[in-house]
Design a protein around this motif. Structure first.
Motif, PDB file in Angstrom:
ATOM      1  N   THR A 130       0.829  -1.205   0.000  1.00  0.00           N
ATOM      2  CA  THR A 130       0.000   0.000   0.000  1.00  0.00           C
ATOM      3  C   THR A 130       0.867   1.259   0.000  1.00  0.00           C
ATOM      4  OG1 THR A 130      -0.186   0.349   2.400  1.00  0.00           O
ATOM      5  CG2 THR A 130      -1.672  -1.251   1.399  1.00  0.00           C
ATOM      6  N   PRO A 131       0.411   2.335  -0.656  1.00  0.00           N
ATOM      7  CA  PRO A 131       1.202   3.572  -0.686  1.00  0.00           C
ATOM      8  C   PRO A 131       1.386   4.183   0.704  1.00  0.00           C
ATOM      9  CG  PRO A 131      -0.968   3.899  -1.699  1.00  0.00           C
ATOM     10  CD  PRO A 131      -0.802   2.441  -1.486  1.00  0.00           C
ATOM     11  N   ARG A 132       0.415   4.016   1.614  1.00  0.00           N
ATOM     12  CA  ARG A 132       0.569   4.563   2.968  1.00  0.00           C
ATOM     13  C   ARG A 132       1.715   3.870   3.700  1.00  0.00           C
ATOM     14  NH1 ARG A 132      -4.281   5.939   0.250  1.00  0.00           N
ATOM     15  NH2 ARG A 132      -4.985   7.930   1.125  1.00  0.00           N
ATOM     16  N   TYR A 133       1.798   2.540   3.574  1.00  0.00           N
ATOM     17  CA  TYR A 133       2.890   1.833   4.245  1.00  0.00           C
ATOM     18  C   TYR A 133       4.234   2.160   3.586  1.00  0.00           C
ATOM     19  CZ  TYR A 133       5.868  -1.810   6.114  1.00  0.00           C
ATOM     20  OH  TYR A 133       6.909  -2.457   6.717  1.00  0.00           O
ATOM     21  N   LEU A 134       4.256   2.233   2.260  1.00  0.00           N
ATOM     22  CA  LEU A 134       5.501   2.565   1.565  1.00  0.00           C
ATOM     23  C   LEU A 134       6.010   3.950   1.979  1.00  0.00           C
ATOM     24  CD1 LEU A 134       4.610   1.220  -1.998  1.00  0.00           C
ATOM     25  CD2 LEU A 134       6.313   0.262  -0.425  1.00  0.00           C
ATOM     26  N   THR A 135       5.088   4.903   2.148  1.00  0.00           N
ATOM     27  CA  THR A 135       5.472   6.237   2.601  1.00  0.00           C
ATOM     28  C   THR A 135       6.002   6.193   4.025  1.00  0.00           C
ATOM     29  OG1 THR A 135       3.757   7.185   1.192  1.00  0.00           O
ATOM     30  CG2 THR A 135       4.680   8.626   2.880  1.00  0.00           C
ATOM     31  N   LEU A 136       5.369   5.401   4.867  1.00  0.00           N
ATOM     32  CA  LEU A 136       5.817   5.230   6.244  1.00  0.00           C
ATOM     33  C   LEU A 136       7.240   4.679   6.279  1.00  0.00           C
ATOM     34  CD1 LEU A 136       4.562   5.520   9.138  1.00  0.00           C
ATOM     35  CD2 LEU A 136       4.062   3.073   9.021  1.00  0.00           C
ATOM     36  N   MET A 137       7.591   3.835   5.298  1.00  0.00           N
ATOM     37  CA  MET A 137       8.921   3.238   5.210  1.00  0.00           C
ATOM     38  C   MET A 137       9.893   4.091   4.385  1.00  0.00           C
ATOM     39  SD  MET A 137       8.921   0.388   6.981  1.00  0.00           S
ATOM     40  CE  MET A 137       7.962   1.340   8.158  1.00  0.00           C
ATOM     41  N   LYS A 138       9.485   5.334   4.090  1.00  0.00           N
ATOM     42  CA  LYS A 138      10.319   6.287   3.313  1.00  0.00           C
ATOM     43  C   LYS A 138      10.583   5.829   1.883  1.00  0.00           C
ATOM     44  CE  LYS A 138      10.851   8.437   7.275  1.00  0.00           C
ATOM     45  NZ  LYS A 138       9.970   9.583   7.609  1.00  0.00           N
TER      46      LYS A 138
ATOM     47  N   LEU B 255       4.569   6.577  -4.977  1.00  0.00           N
ATOM     48  CA  LEU B 255       4.076   7.407  -6.073  1.00  0.00           C
ATOM     49  C   LEU B 255       3.684   6.565  -7.279  1.00  0.00           C
ATOM     50  CD1 LEU B 255       3.535  10.280  -7.073  1.00  0.00           C
ATOM     51  CD2 LEU B 255       5.902  10.358  -7.907  1.00  0.00           C
ATOM     52  N   ARG B 256       4.448   5.511  -7.559  1.00  0.00           N
ATOM     53  CA  ARG B 256       4.124   4.625  -8.681  1.00  0.00           C
ATOM     54  C   ARG B 256       2.767   3.946  -8.456  1.00  0.00           C
ATOM     55  NH1 ARG B 256       9.744   3.461  -8.951  1.00  0.00           N
ATOM     56  NH2 ARG B 256       9.524   1.645  -7.597  1.00  0.00           N
ATOM     57  N   VAL B 257       2.544   3.464  -7.236  1.00  0.00           N
ATOM     58  CA  VAL B 257       1.267   2.797  -6.929  1.00  0.00           C
ATOM     59  C   VAL B 257       0.118   3.800  -7.012  1.00  0.00           C
ATOM     60  CG1 VAL B 257      -0.049   1.523  -5.196  1.00  0.00           C
ATOM     61  CG2 VAL B 257       2.409   1.081  -5.465  1.00  0.00           C
ATOM     62  N   LEU B 258       0.320   4.989  -6.436  1.00  0.00           N
ATOM     63  CA  LEU B 258      -0.720   6.022  -6.468  1.00  0.00           C
ATOM     64  C   LEU B 258      -1.047   6.454  -7.890  1.00  0.00           C
ATOM     65  CD1 LEU B 258       0.401   8.198  -3.422  1.00  0.00           C
ATOM     66  CD2 LEU B 258      -1.763   6.967  -3.620  1.00  0.00           C
ATOM     67  N   THR B 259      -0.041   6.497  -8.738  1.00  0.00           N
ATOM     68  CA  THR B 259      -0.250   6.883 -10.134  1.00  0.00           C
ATOM     69  C   THR B 259      -1.097   5.839 -10.862  1.00  0.00           C
ATOM     70  OG1 THR B 259       1.861   8.075 -10.171  1.00  0.00           O
ATOM     71  CG2 THR B 259       0.894   7.499 -12.296  1.00  0.00           C
ATOM     72  N   ARG B 260      -0.808   4.560 -10.606  1.00  0.00           N
ATOM     73  CA  ARG B 260      -1.608   3.493 -11.226  1.00  0.00           C
ATOM     74  C   ARG B 260      -3.061   3.567 -10.774  1.00  0.00           C
ATOM     75  NH1 ARG B 260       0.474  -1.372 -13.054  1.00  0.00           N
ATOM     76  NH2 ARG B 260      -1.690  -1.695 -13.734  1.00  0.00           N
TER      77      ARG B 260
ATOM     78  N   ASN C 201      -0.334  14.997  -5.350  1.00  0.00           N
ATOM     79  CA  ASN C 201      -1.040  15.695  -4.279  1.00  0.00           C
ATOM     80  C   ASN C 201      -1.405  14.753  -3.138  1.00  0.00           C
ATOM     81  OD1 ASN C 201      -0.999  18.159  -5.637  1.00  0.00           O
ATOM     82  ND2 ASN C 201      -2.921  17.736  -6.717  1.00  0.00           N
ATOM     83  N   ILE C 202      -1.840  13.542  -3.484  1.00  0.00           N
ATOM     84  CA  ILE C 202      -2.183  12.564  -2.451  1.00  0.00           C
ATOM     85  C   ILE C 202      -0.940  12.172  -1.658  1.00  0.00           C
ATOM     86  CG2 ILE C 202      -3.057  10.224  -2.033  1.00  0.00           C
ATOM     87  CD1 ILE C 202      -4.810  10.581  -4.528  1.00  0.00           C
ATOM     88  N   LEU C 203       0.180  11.973  -2.373  1.00  0.00           N
ATOM     89  CA  LEU C 203       1.425  11.626  -1.697  1.00  0.00           C
ATOM     90  C   LEU C 203       1.840  12.724  -0.721  1.00  0.00           C
ATOM     91  CD1 LEU C 203       3.780   9.661  -1.344  1.00  0.00           C
ATOM     92  CD2 LEU C 203       4.942  10.814  -3.242  1.00  0.00           C
ATOM     93  N   LYS C 204       1.657  13.974  -1.127  1.00  0.00           N
ATOM     94  CA  LYS C 204       1.998  15.100  -0.253  1.00  0.00           C
ATOM     95  C   LYS C 204       1.151  15.077   1.010  1.00  0.00           C
ATOM     96  CE  LYS C 204       2.471  18.965  -2.411  1.00  0.00           C
ATOM     97  NZ  LYS C 204       2.102  20.230  -3.112  1.00  0.00           N
TER      98      LYS C 204
ATOM     99  N   ILE D 234      -0.315  12.447   2.350  1.00  0.00           N
ATOM    100  CA  ILE D 234       0.104  11.296   3.155  1.00  0.00           C
ATOM    101  C   ILE D 234       1.366  11.630   3.940  1.00  0.00           C
ATOM    102  CG2 ILE D 234       0.929   8.898   3.084  1.00  0.00           C
ATOM    103  CD1 ILE D 234      -0.764   8.517   0.551  1.00  0.00           C
ATOM    104  N   LYS D 235       2.350  12.241   3.273  1.00  0.00           N
ATOM    105  CA  LYS D 235       3.617  12.566   3.936  1.00  0.00           C
ATOM    106  C   LYS D 235       3.410  13.559   5.071  1.00  0.00           C
ATOM    107  CE  LYS D 235       7.427  12.984   1.611  1.00  0.00           C
ATOM    108  NZ  LYS D 235       8.438  13.414   0.628  1.00  0.00           N
ATOM    109  N   ASN D 236       2.484  14.491   4.886  1.00  0.00           N
ATOM    110  CA  ASN D 236       2.210  15.470   5.947  1.00  0.00           C
ATOM    111  C   ASN D 236       1.687  14.781   7.210  1.00  0.00           C
ATOM    112  OD1 ASN D 236       3.020  17.674   4.462  1.00  0.00           O
ATOM    113  ND2 ASN D 236       0.964  18.156   3.710  1.00  0.00           N
ATOM    114  N   THR D 237       0.780  13.829   7.022  1.00  0.00           N
ATOM    115  CA  THR D 237       0.227  13.148   8.196  1.00  0.00           C
ATOM    116  C   THR D 237       1.244  12.204   8.810  1.00  0.00           C
ATOM    117  OG1 THR D 237      -0.716  11.361   6.859  1.00  0.00           O
ATOM    118  CG2 THR D 237      -2.125  13.262   7.312  1.00  0.00           C
ATOM    119  N   MET D 238       2.143  11.672   7.994  1.00  0.00           N
ATOM    120  CA  MET D 238       3.150  10.751   8.518  1.00  0.00           C
ATOM    121  C   MET D 238       4.220  11.492   9.319  1.00  0.00           C
ATOM    122  SD  MET D 238       2.309   7.690   7.696  1.00  0.00           S
ATOM    123  CE  MET D 238       1.413   6.705   6.505  1.00  0.00           C
TER     124      MET D 238
END
Length: 461
Positions: free
Chosen positions: A213-221, A227-232, A241-244, A246-250
């Motif tokens: 999941t993109p949330r877990y991948l972001t949590l793991m830096k 971004l690739r998963v979110l784009t798909r 924008n979604i990645l941004k 997610i990173k803010n909340t992380m």
């Protein structure tokens, strides 16, 4: 065309993840066809009590509690995807071990207390898989899904749970159909448990084809992979924008504790789980053939009526899937609570006057249909989405562990409660249905259309 490809990709991932839900349903309902054979083969032959029968029937739930409790640790350390792979492995081992508990250490057909313990051990192993899958499958889907589809996609997991139950009702019925009771008690129940190895193996293999999941991948830096998963899933324009967000909340709560957002969100998650079980649904699922037989229905017909119940469950779960993102979570839960209360109070009244017939079946269907269009799927939707990103793994684990503890309590106490008073038993579940209505009305926030990141601001207020 691109949007269609993204949508098909999302649904493909969801269908793989929901195989965990199907196994959840399969594993928890397989006992409905086998529990009387287990009673004859193990409990009665050892001269054990009704309590021992209830404990053995519900033993997988001990594993479910453990699996739910440790799911947050595994989801946070191993990731959502690899944790589901571990759950698939546990399902596979449990299916074979429960079907042939004599493997290596015992002679087939010789009953002993040690064999009973080993059988329960394999059931508990499967329960750990169920507990992990029940927490991580909706979490995985919730973290993959776009906000406008999330309710519908997470609800598909409940459809898979009910479909798994329906499949195993047909499997159990097919194994028992036309066979003698002696054969079912000696051999047939083994086939019922072992049949789960097929979907478990398929689930494990297909998980190699889905992303983390993109949330877990972001949590793991791992922002590039996220971004690739979110784009798909969302298209290139929205993905950044979604990645941004997610990173803010992380990063904003990098050291967040479980209670970082206050006690209320955790309490609501726990109470959602507890009420989902205290309304008594799993009694209807685990003991369905026995309930119908107690109403004077022949064994073959009682197995067929559980299949009818399974079909009703599927239809009303589909209703929830089609309406959850349109009507919202709270209205469905409240309507469902009213329907369950009507069904259970009616069954309690019929039990008091010892009325057995079509009317009892009708009110059982009213009750289960109300649950399947509301508390069945919507509870999982809310648990997957109400918790902020940083605490989601641990908070979901707490809520799911509470759910399985409540499930174990309700399921294991049912036989002795029924011995005391069937009217009181069903009346208790009716009272819990009324209390669930009041709880949703007063405490549960509406989450329809909100992103997972927006839920953080709800609790910060």
């Amino acid at each position: 065309m691109k949007n269609l490809q993204n949508t098909l990709y999302i649904f493909g991932i969801t269908l793989v993840a929901t195989l965990g839900g199907l196994l959840f349903g399969y594993d928890t309902a397989v006992i409905s066809g086998a529990e009387k054979s287990i009673q004859a083969f193990l409990i009665d032959s050892l001269g054990l009590s009704t309590w021992a029968h209830g404990a053995t029937t519900s033993s997988a739930l001990i594993g479910c509690i453990l699996g739910g409790a440790i799911s947050g640790w595994f989801a946070s350390r191993m990731g959502r995807k690899r944790s589901l792979m571990l759950a698939a492995f546990l399902f596979f081992i449990s299916a074979l071990g429960s079907g042939y508990p004599e493997f290596l250490f015992f002679k087939q057909g010789e009953v002993s207390m040690s064999l009973l313990y080993v059988f329960n051990f394999y059931r508990i192993i499967g329960g750990i898989g169920v507990g992990m899958a029940s927490a991580i499958c909706p979490m995985y889907i919730g973290e993959i899904a776009p906000a406008h589809l999330r309710g519908r996609l997470v609800s598909i997991n409940q459809f898979a749970i009910i479909f798994g139950m329906l499949v195993v009702y047909f499997v159990n019925w097919g194994i028992a159909d036309g066979k003698s009771l002696d054969w079912i008690n000696a051999i047939g129940w083994r086939y019922m448990f072992a049949s789960e190895a097929i979907p478990a193996g398929l689930f494990g293999l297909l998980l190699f084809l889905v992303p983390e999941t993109p949330r877990y991948l972001t949590l793991m830096k791992k922002d590039d992979e996220a971004l690739r998963v979110l784009t798909r899933i969302n298209g290139a324009e929205m993905a950044s924008n979604i990645l941004k967000d997610i990173k803010n909340t992380m990063t904003h709560h990098a050291s967040a504790k479980l209670m970082s957002y206050g006690k209320t969100v955790i309490i609501i998650g726990i109470l959602l789980s507890v009420f989902q079980q205290f309304v008594g649904i799993n009694v209807a699922l685990y003991y369905a053939p026995r309930i119908f037989e107690s109403m004077g229905v022949a064994k073959d017909a009682s197995m067929m009526q559980t299949v009818v119940m399974g079909l009703v469950n599927v239809v009303f779960t589909v209703i929830a899937i089609m309406t959850v993102d349109r009507w919202g979570r709270k209205p469905l839960l409240m309507v469902g609570s009213i329907g369950m209360a009507i069904g259970m109070f009616a069954i309690a009244t019929l039990a008091y006057f010892q009325v057995i017939g079509v009317s009892t079946l009708v009110f059982i269907i009213v009750y289960t249909a109300s649950f399947m269009m509301s508390w069945g799927p919507i509870c999982w939707v809310l648990i997957s989405e109400i918790f902020p990103n940083k605490i989601r793994g641990r908070a979901v684990a707490v809520a799911v562990a509470a759910q399985w503890a409540a499930n174990y309590f309700i399921s294991s106490t049912y036989p002795s409660m029924m011995e005391f008073s069937s009217t009181m038993t069903y009346g208790f579940y009716g009272v819990m249905s009324v209390l669930s209505f009041l709880f949703v009305w007063k405490m549960v926030p509406e989450t329809k259309g909100k992103t997972l990141e927006e839920m953080e601001s709800v609790w910060e207020k």
